[in-house]
Design an enzyme around this catalytic site. Structure first.
Site, PDB file in Angstrom:
ATOM      1  N   GLY A  10       0.825  -1.215   0.000  1.00 10.86           N
ATOM      2  CA  GLY A  10       0.000   0.000   0.000  1.00 10.86           C
ATOM      3  C   GLY A  10       0.858   1.263   0.000  1.00 10.86           C
ATOM      4  O   GLY A  10       2.092   1.205  -0.026  1.00 10.86           O
ATOM      5  N   ASN A  35      -6.343  -3.550  -2.212  1.00  9.48           N
ATOM      6  CA  ASN A  35      -6.394  -2.151  -2.634  1.00  9.48           C
ATOM      7  C   ASN A  35      -4.978  -1.687  -2.960  1.00  9.48           C
ATOM      8  O   ASN A  35      -4.585  -0.571  -2.629  1.00  9.48           O
ATOM      9  CB  ASN A  35      -7.022  -1.310  -1.505  1.00  9.48           C
ATOM     10  N   LYS A  84      -9.694   1.446   4.102  1.00 11.04           N
ATOM     11  CA  LYS A  84      -9.487   2.821   4.598  1.00 11.04           C
ATOM     12  C   LYS A  84     -10.368   3.893   3.969  1.00 11.04           C
ATOM     13  O   LYS A  84     -10.115   5.073   4.192  1.00 11.04           O
ATOM     14  CB  LYS A  84      -8.023   3.198   4.421  1.00 11.04           C
ATOM     15  N   SER A 124      -5.057   6.515  12.998  1.00  8.45           N
ATOM     16  CA  SER A 124      -5.355   7.706  12.209  1.00  8.45           C
ATOM     17  C   SER A 124      -5.870   8.819  13.101  1.00  8.45           C
ATOM     18  O   SER A 124      -6.545   8.561  14.116  1.00  8.45           O
ATOM     19  CB  SER A 124      -6.430   7.335  11.191  1.00  8.45           C
ATOM     20  N   TYR A 148     -15.085   3.456   9.498  1.00 12.82           N
ATOM     21  CA  TYR A 148     -13.637   3.291   9.289  1.00 12.82           C
ATOM     22  C   TYR A 148     -12.877   3.776  10.527  1.00 12.82           C
ATOM     23  O   TYR A 148     -12.045   3.067  11.095  1.00 12.82           O
ATOM     24  CB  TYR A 148     -13.177   4.065   8.044  1.00 12.82           C
ATOM     25  N   LYS A 152     -10.471   1.876  13.717  1.00 15.65           N
ATOM     26  CA  LYS A 152      -9.145   2.272  14.234  1.00 15.65           C
ATOM     27  C   LYS A 152      -9.212   2.466  15.754  1.00 15.65           C
ATOM     28  O   LYS A 152      -8.334   2.019  16.494  1.00 15.65           O
ATOM     29  CB  LYS A 152      -8.663   3.559  13.563  1.00 15.65           C
ATOM     30  N   ASN A 178      -2.478  13.834   7.576  1.00 18.54           N
ATOM     31  CA  ASN A 178      -2.822  13.621   6.156  1.00 18.54           C
ATOM     32  C   ASN A 178      -1.576  13.348   5.311  1.00 18.54           C
ATOM     33  O   ASN A 178      -0.921  14.304   4.861  1.00 18.54           O
ATOM     34  CB  ASN A 178      -3.576  14.836   5.620  1.00 18.54           C
ATOM     35  N   ASN A 197     -10.793  10.102  -3.425  1.00 13.91           N
ATOM     36  CA  ASN A 197     -11.605  10.777  -2.408  1.00 13.91           C
ATOM     37  C   ASN A 197     -10.815  11.888  -1.745  1.00 13.91           C
ATOM     38  O   ASN A 197     -11.381  12.838  -1.231  1.00 13.91           O
ATOM     39  CB  ASN A 197     -11.993   9.788  -1.292  1.00 13.91           C
ATOM     40  N   ASN A 198      -9.498  11.723  -1.715  1.00 16.75           N
ATOM     41  CA  ASN A 198      -8.673  12.648  -0.943  1.00 16.75           C
ATOM     42  C   ASN A 198      -8.164  13.799  -1.805  1.00 16.75           C
ATOM     43  O   ASN A 198      -8.043  13.692  -3.016  1.00 16.75           O
ATOM     44  CB  ASN A 198      -7.515  11.906  -0.281  1.00 16.75           C
ATOM     45  N   ARG A 230      -5.941  21.210   7.134  1.00 20.08           N
ATOM     46  CA  ARG A 230      -5.417  19.895   7.542  1.00 20.08           C
ATOM     47  C   ARG A 230      -3.902  19.961   7.709  1.00 20.08           C
ATOM     48  O   ARG A 230      -3.234  20.845   7.171  1.00 20.08           O
ATOM     49  CB  ARG A 230      -5.706  18.828   6.467  1.00 20.08           C
TER      50      ARG A 230
HETATM   51  N1  UFG Z   1     -11.342  18.277  -0.116  1.00 23.57           N
HETATM   52  C1  UFG Z   1     -11.883  19.034  -1.131  1.00 23.57           C
HETATM   53  N2  UFG Z   1     -12.125  18.428  -2.335  1.00 23.57           N
HETATM   54  C2  UFG Z   1     -11.863  17.112  -2.561  1.00 23.57           C
HETATM   55  C3  UFG Z   1     -11.298  16.335  -1.513  1.00 23.57           C
HETATM   56  C4  UFG Z   1     -11.052  16.957  -0.299  1.00 23.57           C
HETATM   57  O1  UFG Z   1     -12.158  20.222  -0.960  1.00 23.57           O
HETATM   58  O2  UFG Z   1     -12.131  16.622  -3.671  1.00 23.57           O
HETATM   59  C5  UFG Z   1     -11.037  18.927   1.177  1.00 23.57           C
HETATM   60  C6  UFG Z   1     -11.779  18.331   2.360  1.00 23.57           C
HETATM   61  O3  UFG Z   1     -13.046  18.916   2.506  1.00 23.57           O
HETATM   62  C7  UFG Z   1     -10.803  18.627   3.504  1.00 23.57           C
HETATM   63  C8  UFG Z   1      -9.430  18.551   2.854  1.00 23.57           C
HETATM   64  O4  UFG Z   1      -9.656  18.721   1.455  1.00 23.57           O
HETATM   65  O5  UFG Z   1     -11.009  19.938   3.981  1.00 23.57           O
HETATM   66  C9  UFG Z   1      -8.723  17.221   3.060  1.00 23.57           C
HETATM   67  O6  UFG Z   1      -9.573  16.158   2.666  1.00 23.57           O
HETATM   68  P1  UFG Z   1      -9.040  14.666   2.474  1.00 23.57           P
HETATM   69  O7  UFG Z   1     -10.188  13.844   1.977  1.00 23.57           O
HETATM   70  O8  UFG Z   1      -7.804  14.657   1.682  1.00 23.57           O
HETATM   71  O9  UFG Z   1      -8.622  14.229   3.958  1.00 23.57           O
HETATM   72  P2  UFG Z   1      -9.477  14.154   5.298  1.00 23.57           P
HETATM   73  O10 UFG Z   1      -8.804  15.053   6.279  1.00 23.57           O
HETATM   74  O11 UFG Z   1     -10.910  14.344   5.087  1.00 23.57           O
HETATM   75  O12 UFG Z   1      -9.275  12.625   5.734  1.00 23.57           O
HETATM   76  C10 UFG Z   1      -8.011  12.009   5.671  1.00 23.57           C
HETATM   77  C11 UFG Z   1      -8.195  10.538   5.373  1.00 23.57           C
HETATM   78  C12 UFG Z   1      -8.801   9.851   6.563  1.00 23.57           C
HETATM   79  C13 UFG Z   1      -7.976  10.131   7.771  1.00 23.57           C
HETATM   80  C14 UFG Z   1      -7.844  11.608   7.996  1.00 23.57           C
HETATM   81  C15 UFG Z   1      -6.917  11.849   9.155  1.00 23.57           C
HETATM   82  O13 UFG Z   1      -9.051  10.343   4.274  1.00 23.57           O
HETATM   83  O14 UFG Z   1      -8.794   8.470   6.350  1.00 23.57           O
HETATM   84  O15 UFG Z   1      -7.302  12.232   6.842  1.00 23.57           O
HETATM   85  O16 UFG Z   1      -6.888  13.185   9.511  1.00 23.57           O
HETATM   86  F1  UFG Z   1      -8.552   9.575   8.818  1.00 23.57           F
END
Ligand code: UFG
Length: 344
Positions: A10, A35, A84, A124, A148, A152, A178, A197-198, A230
């Site tokens: 991964g 994955n 995840k 996490s 998820y 954890k 992150n 997604n991220n 973040r």
């Molecule tokens: N964001 C956008 N557009 C996108 C994707 C994200 O604006 O297409 C924003 C989100 O709203 C957030 C920031 O970018 O404000 C970061 O989003 P991420 O999805 O990259 O990360 P998250 O902080 O939501 O979550 C990640 C992992 C989780 C983990 C967490 C730990 O996905 O599994 O960090 O802090 F638990």
């Protein structure tokens, strides 16, 4: 004596495998590629030019996992394997509880049987849920807000109970903020399947022209510019944190919990503009509704890890973006053309 890495193909696992090999550790990797991609395993060897052992297996296959412990002299385990995706976990909670928790139970039972009592666990920052204050310290209250995150949190509790029941355990629980970026070689990096997604993989796929435009989820958070903040950490800094955690449990028993982050928060708009500078590409974006379950601000207090692990995340945000961009350009379809076929 070898270090067993579960989920070593991964994103974080592969970078940690490289750092361990470079530091002279012997490693055994297991991964079921649920994955991840076999190409990552090949490239770990290519980057380091060092030998290591790999088994394609599922941790829930108790018999085969036991064979690994019987065959190799395992000294400690770094446990990355697990599902995840936050959104998927809301749709398929049983799959998440079953996979993440059951596989950890199988692993720990076998470790106990083979008297391997040293474990680094990949947790996490999501376990903090909606933090009351930032920066977040390790003793902040917990309250993961999706299945998820709850897997954890539950695993953390299981590990605490296990250590209470038997003082031989030495466990390090690492709460990642992150992770972004990629190895300098551009040969390994984050390889999300389907639409990411991220934030960072999404931005880099927009920059390379695979996706048209980034949706910025929310513009009215109480932050510097209204967008979510973040704590982005370079995956190689994170990987090196695992080595420090490993060194610590070689000396100490009991359970310790550490935040692995930089301690600095950056907004989505700051990330976009830094990525634009690093890549020389424009990132078209539009503001969209807040994403359900998102919090406004999340960044780590890293003092405990700095002090007790003698570790800090030193790579800056520009370097994180440059390294992500190098990986993205060299591998526009991830590890193989299979990704391309899926998209068509
Ligand atoms: N964001 C956008 N557009 C996108 C994707 C994200 O604006 O297409 C924003 C989100 O709203 C957030 C920031 O970018 O404000 C970061 O989003 P991420 O999805 O990259 O990360 P998250 O902080 O939501 O979550 C990640 C992992 C989780 C983990 C967490 C730990 O996905 O599994 O960090 O802090 F638990």
């Amino acid at each position: 004596m070898a270090i067993l890495i579960t989920g070593g193909a991964g994103y974080i696992g592969s970078h940690t495998a490289v750092e361990l090999l470079e530091a002279g550790y012997e490693i055994v990797i297991v991964d079921n590629f649920s994955n991840s991609h076999p190409e990552a395993i090949k490239r770990i060897g290519e980057i380091t030019n060092k030998p290591f052992i790999f088994y394609e297996l599922d941790l829930m296959d108790q018999e085969r996992l036991e064979e690994v412990f019987a065959r190799h002299s395992i000294e400690a385990v770094i446990h990355f394997a697990g599902l995840k995706a936050v959104g998927e976990s809301v749709q398929l909670p049983l799959k998440y509880y079953h996979t993440n928790i059951y596989s950890t139970l199988v692993l720990c039972e076998i470790m106990k049987k083979y008297e391997v009592f040293k474990l680094v666990f990949s947790s996490s920052a999501t376990v903090y849920g909606c933090p009351e204050t930032v920066p977040i310290t390790e003793d902040s209250s917990l309250g993961a807000s999706n299945p998820y995150g709850r897997t954890k949190q539950m695993i953390e509790e299981i590990l605490q109970d296990m250590a209470l029941s038997d003082p031989q355990w030495g466990i390090s629980i690492l709460r990642y903020f992150n992770p972004i970026g990629a190895h300098k070689s551009g040969r390994i990096g984050e390889n999300p399947s389907g639409i990411p997604n991220n934030l960072m993989p999404y931005i880099s796929q927009v920059a390379v022209g695979k996706l048209e435009r980034l949706n910025v989820f929310g513009c009215d958070y109480p932050t510097v510019d209204g967008t979510g903040v973040r704590d982005y950490i370079h995956v190689v800094d994170l990987a090196q944190g695992h080595i420090k955690a490993l060194e610590r449990i070689m000396q100490r028993k009991g359970v310790d919990v550490y935040n692995l982050g930089t301690g600095k928060g950056l907004s989505v708009l700051e990330m976009i503009s830094t990525f634009e500078s690093a890549s020389g590409r424009r990132i078209p974006y539009a503001f969209a509704e807040r994403r359900s379950g998102d919090i406004a601000v999340c960044y780590a207090d890293t003092l405990k890890a700095n002090r007790e692990l003698n570790w800090s995340a030193d790579r800056g945000i520009m370097e994180m973006c440059e390294d992500t961009w190098r990986w993205q350009c060299a591998n526009p379809n991830g590890y193989s053309e299979i990704e391309l076929e899926k998209a068509n």
